[in-house]
Design an enzyme around this catalytic site. Structure first.
Site, mmCIF file in Angstrom:
data_model
loop_
_atom_site.group_PDB
_atom_site.id
_atom_site.type_symbol
_atom_site.label_atom_id
_atom_site.label_comp_id
_atom_site.label_asym_id
_atom_site.label_seq_id
_atom_site.Cartn_x
_atom_site.Cartn_y
_atom_site.Cartn_z
ATOM 1 N N CYS A 115 43.740 44.294 40.814
ATOM 2 C CA CYS A 115 44.742 43.242 40.655
ATOM 3 C C CYS A 115 44.311 42.406 39.460
ATOM 4 C CB CYS A 115 44.818 42.358 41.899
ATOM 5 S SG CYS A 115 45.393 43.210 43.381
ATOM 6 N N GLY B 199 48.090 45.856 37.870
ATOM 7 C CA GLY B 199 48.897 45.882 39.089
ATOM 8 C C GLY B 199 50.363 45.847 38.762
ATOM 9 N N ASN C 252 41.378 38.594 42.786
ATOM 10 C CA ASN C 252 41.205 39.989 42.406
ATOM 11 C C ASN C 252 39.930 40.466 43.067
ATOM 12 O OD1 ASN C 252 39.785 41.473 39.451
ATOM 13 N ND2 ASN C 252 40.863 42.507 41.085
ATOM 14 N N GLY C 253 40.013 41.502 43.889
ATOM 15 C CA GLY C 253 38.808 42.043 44.499
ATOM 16 C C GLY C 253 38.987 42.404 45.945
ATOM 17 N N TYR D 267 37.636 52.703 32.532
ATOM 18 C CA TYR D 267 39.036 52.980 32.802
ATOM 19 C C TYR D 267 39.935 51.762 32.928
ATOM 20 C CZ TYR D 267 43.104 54.752 35.400
ATOM 21 O OH TYR D 267 44.374 55.037 35.817
#
Length: 492
Positions: free
Chosen positions: A34, A60, A134-135, A274
């Site tokens: 995210c 996201g 985020n996480g 990535y």
């Protein structure tokens, strides 16, 4: 394992079988986590969030949201879809206030629904509270069960709501102390943004697993998952939020503090391989430059005599350029990505399923026909995508296809907010490199070594694993992993 069979045309096709389940996934890549973006002290905070989220859209694509505070009340909007689909000029103008937090989401546990879209907004005894993260919290299931036994009622399946309940149950009246107490109870990888009507709070996990940066735009403060979001709004990078750090902004300025001591640094290595955009800097290391070094290192570890080098767009382009530069083999755009396909839904027949990959990728026949091709990719997850891309190149007339992967074999699931299959579904945990080569129909296959990866990223010093989390490659998780069957994503 990947079950591959020859079609009547002589090419190979395959599906991934695990305990009777067939996974038809055209692009079995890892899914982004995210992205978060925050603004403190700017009259056009909602508009800045809109452009910041655009820059983070790759993290996201399922939902987007913005919550602003005008000092007395919240204004917020969340919905399913891309940033440009969720907001327009009228909706952004309605989000009044100089303080804002924003979020783009991909759900790793599969619950794609509006209730889980962030920022989550709560009524707190001291006023309004909004949270974006985020996480993933690895001990959230355990805490949730404890809170439910104590009477808490959850409205979402989000780890973020677990933190909200911990804050609400705190005996501290001030929000900063309550947030600290809540974060002391959770384990995992996270970058949190909190706002109330008079405070803005940012916090990063003690291992620094998730990237989190602070910037400035004039007198305003900015926070984001990646530095590319600052570039999108004309902001300037100041520094990374430190592991275990808690920053509070209010009318008296910024207050630097901690909720935990920094632990062994373990930045997610997949950010460099990535996830992050090539123009972002993660822990002050440029992602594009790191990926080029990975390609160069891959060439030194696994040179093959060939006619052309190509990369699988988009995340492998930088590594492919590095490989080409190191070997002297020309780099060409042998694969082109169609950016306007949207989501590809599974079709009812195998023939149409095979067509799905061609909707998103095309081989350039005039580049690869009759050539020995080195195809650079960043990872192999289940193997189905690699097989189909190799087949694309062969259908376009490639004489040989040599696959080079700019990361070590992905053998272990991630519990820190990346959507990964179970270990049984990860082809590298089930097959040898030679067996994978046969399964994806390649003439040769080589993965970058773990030490080669660490050296390529180039962090100075002698930190363990170069200061990275490499658990997906070596099973060495930086935090305790408990009750892994129930772990979801903090963004869910």
């Amino acid at each position: 394992m990947l079950h591959a069979v020859k079609t009547p045309s002589g090419l190979w096709t395959g599906s991934y079988y695990n305990e009777g389940i067939t996974h038809e996934n055209h692009f079995d890549k890892l899914r982004e986590e995210c992205g978060v973006f925050g603004v403190y002290g700017h009259d056009e905070a909602s508009h800045l969030c809109y452009y910041g989220l655009h820059a983070l859209q790759h993290r996201g694509q399922e939902s987007a949201g913005i919550c602003t505070s005008d000092g007395s009340k919240f204004h917020y909007q969340r919905n399913m879809g891309l940033v440009k689909e969720v907001f327009n000029n009228d909706s952004l103008n309605a989000l009044k206030g100089g303080t804002a937090i924003a979020h783009v989401r991909y759900s790793t546990s599969g619950e794609s629904k509006l209730a889980n879209a962030q920022p989550l907004v709560f009524k707190y005894r001291e006023g309004d509270l909004a949270i974006a993260t985020n996480g993933n919290l690895v001990n959230a299931p355990e805490i949730r069960r404890r809170l439910e036994r104590q009477g808490s009622i959850f409205q979402t399946s989000s780890d973020t709501e677990v933190v909200a309940h911990l804050i609400a149950r705190s005996q501290h009246d001030d929000i900063v102390s309550a947030v600290k107490e809540a974060l002391e109870q959770v384990n995992g990888a996270y970058a949190f943004l909190f706002i109330t009507n008079d405070k803005f709070i940012a916090a990063r996990d003690p291992h620094g697993l998730r990237p989190f940066v602070m910037g400035r735009l004039g007198d305003s403060y900015l926070f984001a998952s990646e530095t590319c979001a600052f570039d999108a709004v004309g902001g300037t990078y100041v520094r990374d939020v430190e592991p275990g750090e808690l920053l509070v902004l209010d009318r008296d300025g910024m207050h630097e503090g901690r909720f935990a001591e920094a632990k062994r640094k373990a930045i997610c290595s997949m950010e460099y391989i990535y996830f992050s955009r090539p123009d972002s800097d993660v822990d002050e290391i440029n992602v594009h430059a790191a990926r080029k070094r990975m390609g160069r290192q891959l060439a030194m570890e696994a040179f093959v005599d060939a006619d052309v080098v190509t990369g699988v767009p988009d995340s492998s382009i930088s590594a492919a350029i590095g490989y080409a530069e190191q070997t002297g083999i020309p780099y060409e755009l042998g694969l082109i990505k169609n950016r306007y396909t949207g989501r590809t839904f599974i079709q009812p027949s195998q023939e149409l399923r095979e067509q799905g990959v061609k909707m998103k990728l095309s081989a350039v026949r005039k580049v690869v026909e009759g050539q020995r091709v080195v195809m650079i990719d960043d990872s192999i997850v289940r193997g189905t995508t690699s097989l189909r891309i190799v087949n694309l190149l062969r259908e376009a007339g490639a004489k040989e296809v040599h696959v080079r992967i700019s990361s070590p074999p992905f053998q272990n699931p991630c519990f820190y907010g990346i959507d990964t299959p179970s270990r049984k579904e990860l082809i590298a945990s089930q097959l040898s490199v030679e067996e994978i080569r046969k399964a994806i129909n390649a003439d040769s296959l080589h993965f970058l070594s773990k030490q080669g990866l660490i050296d390529s990223i180039g962090r100075p010093g002698n930190e363990f694993n170069g200061g990275h989390c490499t658990a997906c490659f070596d099973n060495e998780y930086p935090t305790p992993i408990e009750d892994v069957t129930k772990i979801g994503c903090g963004c869910d």
